[in-house]
Design a protein around this motif. Structure first.
Motif, PDB file in Angstrom:
ATOM      1  N   PHE A   1     106.734 -81.682  21.515  1.00  0.00           N
ATOM      2  CA  PHE A   1     105.406 -82.278  21.581  1.00  0.00           C
ATOM      3  C   PHE A   1     104.665 -82.031  20.285  1.00  0.00           C
ATOM      4  O   PHE A   1     104.965 -81.101  19.529  1.00  0.00           O
ATOM      5  CB  PHE A   1     104.608 -81.771  22.789  1.00  0.00           C
ATOM      6  N   ASP A   2     103.702 -82.890  20.030  1.00  0.00           N
ATOM      7  CA  ASP A   2     102.920 -82.782  18.813  1.00  0.00           C
ATOM      8  C   ASP A   2     101.551 -83.393  19.051  1.00  0.00           C
ATOM      9  O   ASP A   2     101.375 -84.244  19.932  1.00  0.00           O
ATOM     10  CB  ASP A   2     103.618 -83.489  17.643  1.00  0.00           C
ATOM     11  N   ILE A   3     100.587 -82.982  18.234  1.00  0.00           N
ATOM     12  CA  ILE A   3      99.238 -83.533  18.338  1.00  0.00           C
ATOM     13  C   ILE A   3      99.085 -84.778  17.464  1.00  0.00           C
ATOM     14  O   ILE A   3      98.040 -85.420  17.495  1.00  0.00           O
ATOM     15  CB  ILE A   3      98.177 -82.484  17.968  1.00  0.00           C
ATOM     16  N   SER A   4     100.133 -85.117  16.722  1.00  0.00           N
ATOM     17  CA  SER A   4     100.136 -86.330  15.908  1.00  0.00           C
ATOM     18  C   SER A   4     100.765 -87.480  16.688  1.00  0.00           C
ATOM     19  O   SER A   4     101.961 -87.440  17.003  1.00  0.00           O
ATOM     20  CB  SER A   4     100.909 -86.108  14.606  1.00  0.00           C
ATOM     21  N   ARG A   5      99.976 -88.507  16.985  1.00  0.00           N
ATOM     22  CA  ARG A   5     100.515 -89.658  17.703  1.00  0.00           C
ATOM     23  C   ARG A   5     101.593 -90.363  16.879  1.00  0.00           C
ATOM     24  O   ARG A   5     102.630 -90.780  17.398  1.00  0.00           O
ATOM     25  CB  ARG A   5      99.387 -90.642  18.033  1.00  0.00           C
ATOM     26  N   SER A   6     101.362 -90.491  15.562  1.00  0.00           N
ATOM     27  CA  SER A   6     102.347 -91.168  14.714  1.00  0.00           C
ATOM     28  C   SER A   6     103.651 -90.394  14.661  1.00  0.00           C
ATOM     29  O   SER A   6     104.738 -90.980  14.612  1.00  0.00           O
ATOM     30  CB  SER A   6     101.783 -91.377  13.304  1.00  0.00           C
ATOM     31  N   GLY A   7     103.578 -89.065  14.659  1.00  0.00           N
ATOM     32  CA  GLY A   7     104.789 -88.262  14.659  1.00  0.00           C
ATOM     33  C   GLY A   7     105.610 -88.473  15.918  1.00  0.00           C
ATOM     34  O   GLY A   7     106.833 -88.621  15.864  1.00  0.00           O
ATOM     35  N   ILE A   8     104.940 -88.507  17.072  1.00  0.00           N
ATOM     36  CA  ILE A   8     105.643 -88.715  18.339  1.00  0.00           C
ATOM     37  C   ILE A   8     106.222 -90.126  18.413  1.00  0.00           C
ATOM     38  O   ILE A   8     107.359 -90.330  18.867  1.00  0.00           O
ATOM     39  CB  ILE A   8     104.707 -88.442  19.524  1.00  0.00           C
ATOM     40  N   GLN A   9     105.477 -91.096  17.949  1.00  0.00           N
ATOM     41  CA  GLN A   9     106.004 -92.468  17.941  1.00  0.00           C
ATOM     42  C   GLN A   9     107.264 -92.567  17.087  1.00  0.00           C
ATOM     43  O   GLN A   9     108.241 -93.230  17.471  1.00  0.00           O
ATOM     44  CB  GLN A   9     104.921 -93.432  17.442  1.00  0.00           C
ATOM     45  N   ALA A  10     107.246 -91.899  15.931  1.00  0.00           N
ATOM     46  CA  ALA A  10     108.424 -91.908  15.063  1.00  0.00           C
ATOM     47  C   ALA A  10     109.617 -91.259  15.754  1.00  0.00           C
ATOM     48  O   ALA A  10     110.750 -91.746  15.671  1.00  0.00           O
ATOM     49  CB  ALA A  10     108.109 -91.195  13.749  1.00  0.00           C
TER      50      ALA A  10
ATOM     51  N   PRO B   1     111.932 -90.496   8.350  1.00  0.00           N
ATOM     52  CA  PRO B   1     110.482 -90.747   8.395  1.00  0.00           C
ATOM     53  C   PRO B   1     109.843 -90.601   7.018  1.00  0.00           C
ATOM     54  O   PRO B   1     110.271 -89.765   6.210  1.00  0.00           O
ATOM     55  CB  PRO B   1     109.977 -89.664   9.352  1.00  0.00           C
ATOM     56  N   TRP B   2     108.824 -91.411   6.773  1.00  0.00           N
ATOM     57  CA  TRP B   2     108.077 -91.329   5.527  1.00  0.00           C
ATOM     58  C   TRP B   2     106.953 -90.315   5.679  1.00  0.00           C
ATOM     59  O   TRP B   2     106.172 -90.367   6.617  1.00  0.00           O
ATOM     60  CB  TRP B   2     107.520 -92.699   5.137  1.00  0.00           C
ATOM     61  N   ALA B   3     106.886 -89.384   4.730  1.00  0.00           N
ATOM     62  CA  ALA B   3     105.932 -88.280   4.848  1.00  0.00           C
ATOM     63  C   ALA B   3     104.481 -88.723   4.671  1.00  0.00           C
ATOM     64  O   ALA B   3     103.574 -88.050   5.150  1.00  0.00           O
ATOM     65  CB  ALA B   3     106.270 -87.188   3.831  1.00  0.00           C
ATOM     66  N   PHE B   4     104.233 -89.824   3.980  1.00  0.00           N
ATOM     67  CA  PHE B   4     102.838 -90.223   3.785  1.00  0.00           C
ATOM     68  C   PHE B   4     102.216 -90.671   5.104  1.00  0.00           C
ATOM     69  O   PHE B   4     100.998 -90.672   5.254  1.00  0.00           O
ATOM     70  CB  PHE B   4     102.717 -91.318   2.720  1.00  0.00           C
ATOM     71  N   ILE B   5     103.052 -91.023   6.105  1.00  0.00           N
ATOM     72  CA  ILE B   5     102.545 -91.401   7.426  1.00  0.00           C
ATOM     73  C   ILE B   5     102.257 -90.158   8.251  1.00  0.00           C
ATOM     74  O   ILE B   5     101.223 -90.061   8.919  1.00  0.00           O
ATOM     75  CB  ILE B   5     103.556 -92.312   8.149  1.00  0.00           C
ATOM     76  N   HIS B   6     103.174 -89.204   8.229  1.00  0.00           N
ATOM     77  CA  HIS B   6     102.947 -87.939   8.930  1.00  0.00           C
ATOM     78  C   HIS B   6     103.600 -86.828   8.126  1.00  0.00           C
ATOM     79  O   HIS B   6     104.809 -86.624   8.198  1.00  0.00           O
ATOM     80  CB  HIS B   6     103.509 -87.976  10.349  1.00  0.00           C
TER      81      HIS B   6
ATOM     82  N   HIS C   1     103.080 -86.671  23.441  1.00  0.00           N
ATOM     83  CA  HIS C   1     101.900 -86.544  22.578  1.00  0.00           C
ATOM     84  C   HIS C   1     100.806 -85.830  23.342  1.00  0.00           C
ATOM     85  O   HIS C   1     100.463 -86.222  24.463  1.00  0.00           O
ATOM     86  CB  HIS C   1     101.401 -87.920  22.139  1.00  0.00           C
ATOM     87  N   LEU C   2     100.241 -84.762  22.754  1.00  0.00           N
ATOM     88  CA  LEU C   2      99.086 -84.074  23.305  1.00  0.00           C
ATOM     89  C   LEU C   2      97.928 -84.268  22.332  1.00  0.00           C
ATOM     90  O   LEU C   2      98.035 -83.878  21.161  1.00  0.00           O
ATOM     91  CB  LEU C   2      99.356 -82.576  23.493  1.00  0.00           C
ATOM     92  N   ASP C   3      96.852 -84.843  22.806  1.00  0.00           N
ATOM     93  CA  ASP C   3      95.725 -85.171  21.934  1.00  0.00           C
ATOM     94  C   ASP C   3      94.811 -83.960  21.761  1.00  0.00           C
ATOM     95  O   ASP C   3      93.623 -83.981  22.093  1.00  0.00           O
ATOM     96  CB  ASP C   3      94.957 -86.355  22.511  1.00  0.00           C
ATOM     97  N   VAL C   4      95.380 -82.893  21.221  1.00  0.00           N
ATOM     98  CA  VAL C   4      94.674 -81.625  21.050  1.00  0.00           C
ATOM     99  C   VAL C   4      93.970 -81.602  19.699  1.00  0.00           C
ATOM    100  O   VAL C   4      94.540 -81.995  18.667  1.00  0.00           O
ATOM    101  CB  VAL C   4      95.657 -80.435  21.153  1.00  0.00           C
ATOM    102  N   TRP C   5      92.732 -81.117  19.707  1.00  0.00           N
ATOM    103  CA  TRP C   5      91.968 -81.020  18.460  1.00  0.00           C
ATOM    104  C   TRP C   5      92.588 -79.999  17.517  1.00  0.00           C
ATOM    105  O   TRP C   5      93.047 -78.930  17.931  1.00  0.00           O
ATOM    106  CB  TRP C   5      90.534 -80.584  18.757  1.00  0.00           C
ATOM    107  N   ASN C   6      92.600 -80.363  16.230  1.00  0.00           N
ATOM    108  CA  ASN C   6      92.926 -79.424  15.160  1.00  0.00           C
ATOM    109  C   ASN C   6      92.237 -79.917  13.905  1.00  0.00           C
ATOM    110  O   ASN C   6      92.310 -81.108  13.574  1.00  0.00           O
ATOM    111  CB  ASN C   6      94.436 -79.322  14.937  1.00  0.00           C
TER     112      ASN C   6
END
Length: 274
Positions: free
Chosen positions: A106-115, A44-49, A130-135
């Motif tokens: 699980f992660d709150i980053s959609r792009s991370g979960i997609q990757a 994975p490319w870090a600039f995306i997540h 993916h959990l759409d939790v605020w941070n």
């Protein structure tokens, strides 16, 4: 010139742009390894997540060693990865758990979960949610409050849960909720390993982490963006663990404030569900 410019952005920009710039710098640093080893070109490319410093493979292997050495992780365990990011620990756990173990990340980053779903599409024993939790640092548009978070695992179904560099970006109220959810999903005798900046007298700041008071029992390095890095008083962390019905069985101090007691940067807590 470019790396210096990226470092400047990474230090002063709002969270999304700052982490993208820091991630781009990590990607530049990883290019020689990617070019030399064709197997690493799909990392994975870090600039995306951007989930933090370090080599994708080396950091993942280090975290797996720590889970084995300090949390007693076994190949047959059912594992919950709290904040799985772009899969650097899942990369190591995929073969480790292949003979009977299971994994939910699980992660709150959609792009991370997609990757992760793309990368591990052929690993049926690994599941990603993916959990759409605020941070404030990683998902400022999240629709679920931290206090309403429900982990994607059934009661008493997990042998080992871990949260690496998650509580260092959370305020105490949300952290308590995550501890309560960890207690819910762990089986009796199950373990939770998590990292934190455990602040104590004489060990409440360092040259890199110049913590300043924030809220009653915490400190931050950036008052504008508190979730960038948050430390919590050790006694308050331990009280929160006990309140969740868990018990601290080990605390290893990390390199953020030398001397370190293990090879990680943050302090490592290992707790058990009685």
């Amino acid at each position: 010139m470019a790396p210096r410019f990226l470092r400047r952005i990474a230090g002063y920009a709002p969270p999304g742009l700052r982490r993208a710039a820091a991630g781009a710098l990590l990607d530049l640093q990883s290019l020689p390894a990617r070019l030399a080893d064709p197997a690493r070109r799909a990392e994975p490319w870090a600039f995306i997540h951007n989930v933090g410093d370090g080599d994708f493979i080396a950091v993942g292997a280090q975290l797996l060693r720590n889970l084995r050495d300090h949390a007693g992780l076994k190949p047959s365990d059912r594992v919950l990865d709290i904040g799985c990011g772009n899969g650097r620990v899942a990369e190591q756990l995929a073969p480790f758990l292949s003979d009977g173990g299971g994994y939910v990340g699980f992660d709150i980053s959609r792009s991370g979960i997609q990757a992760c779903r793309r990368r591990f599409a052929d690993a049926p024993h690994l599941r990603f949610e993916h959990l759409d939790v605020w941070n404030g640092e990683y998902n400022a548009a999240g629709k679920v409050a931290e206090l309403d978070t429900v982990f994607p695992a059934a009661d008493g179904s997990i042998d080992v849960a871990f949260a690496t560099s998650v509580f260092t970006h959370m305020r105490m109220a949300g952290l308590r909720r995550y501890l309560a959810e960890s207690a819910r999903v762990l089986r009796p005798g199950g373990r939770l390993a998590f990292t934190a900046f455990a602040l104590e007298p004489g060990r409440d700041r360092s040259e890199v982490f110049e913590f300043q008071p924030f809220e009653e029992a915490s400190a931050v390095i950036d008052q504008r963006y508190p979730e960038r890095a948050i430390g919590h008083r050790r006694d308050v962390l331990e009280a929160a663990v006990a309140q969740a019905g868990l018990k601290v069985v080990a605390l290893l101090r990390g390199a953020w404030h030398p001397p370190a007691e293990y090879d990680g940067g943050q302090d490592l807590f290992v707790v058990v569900k009685p």
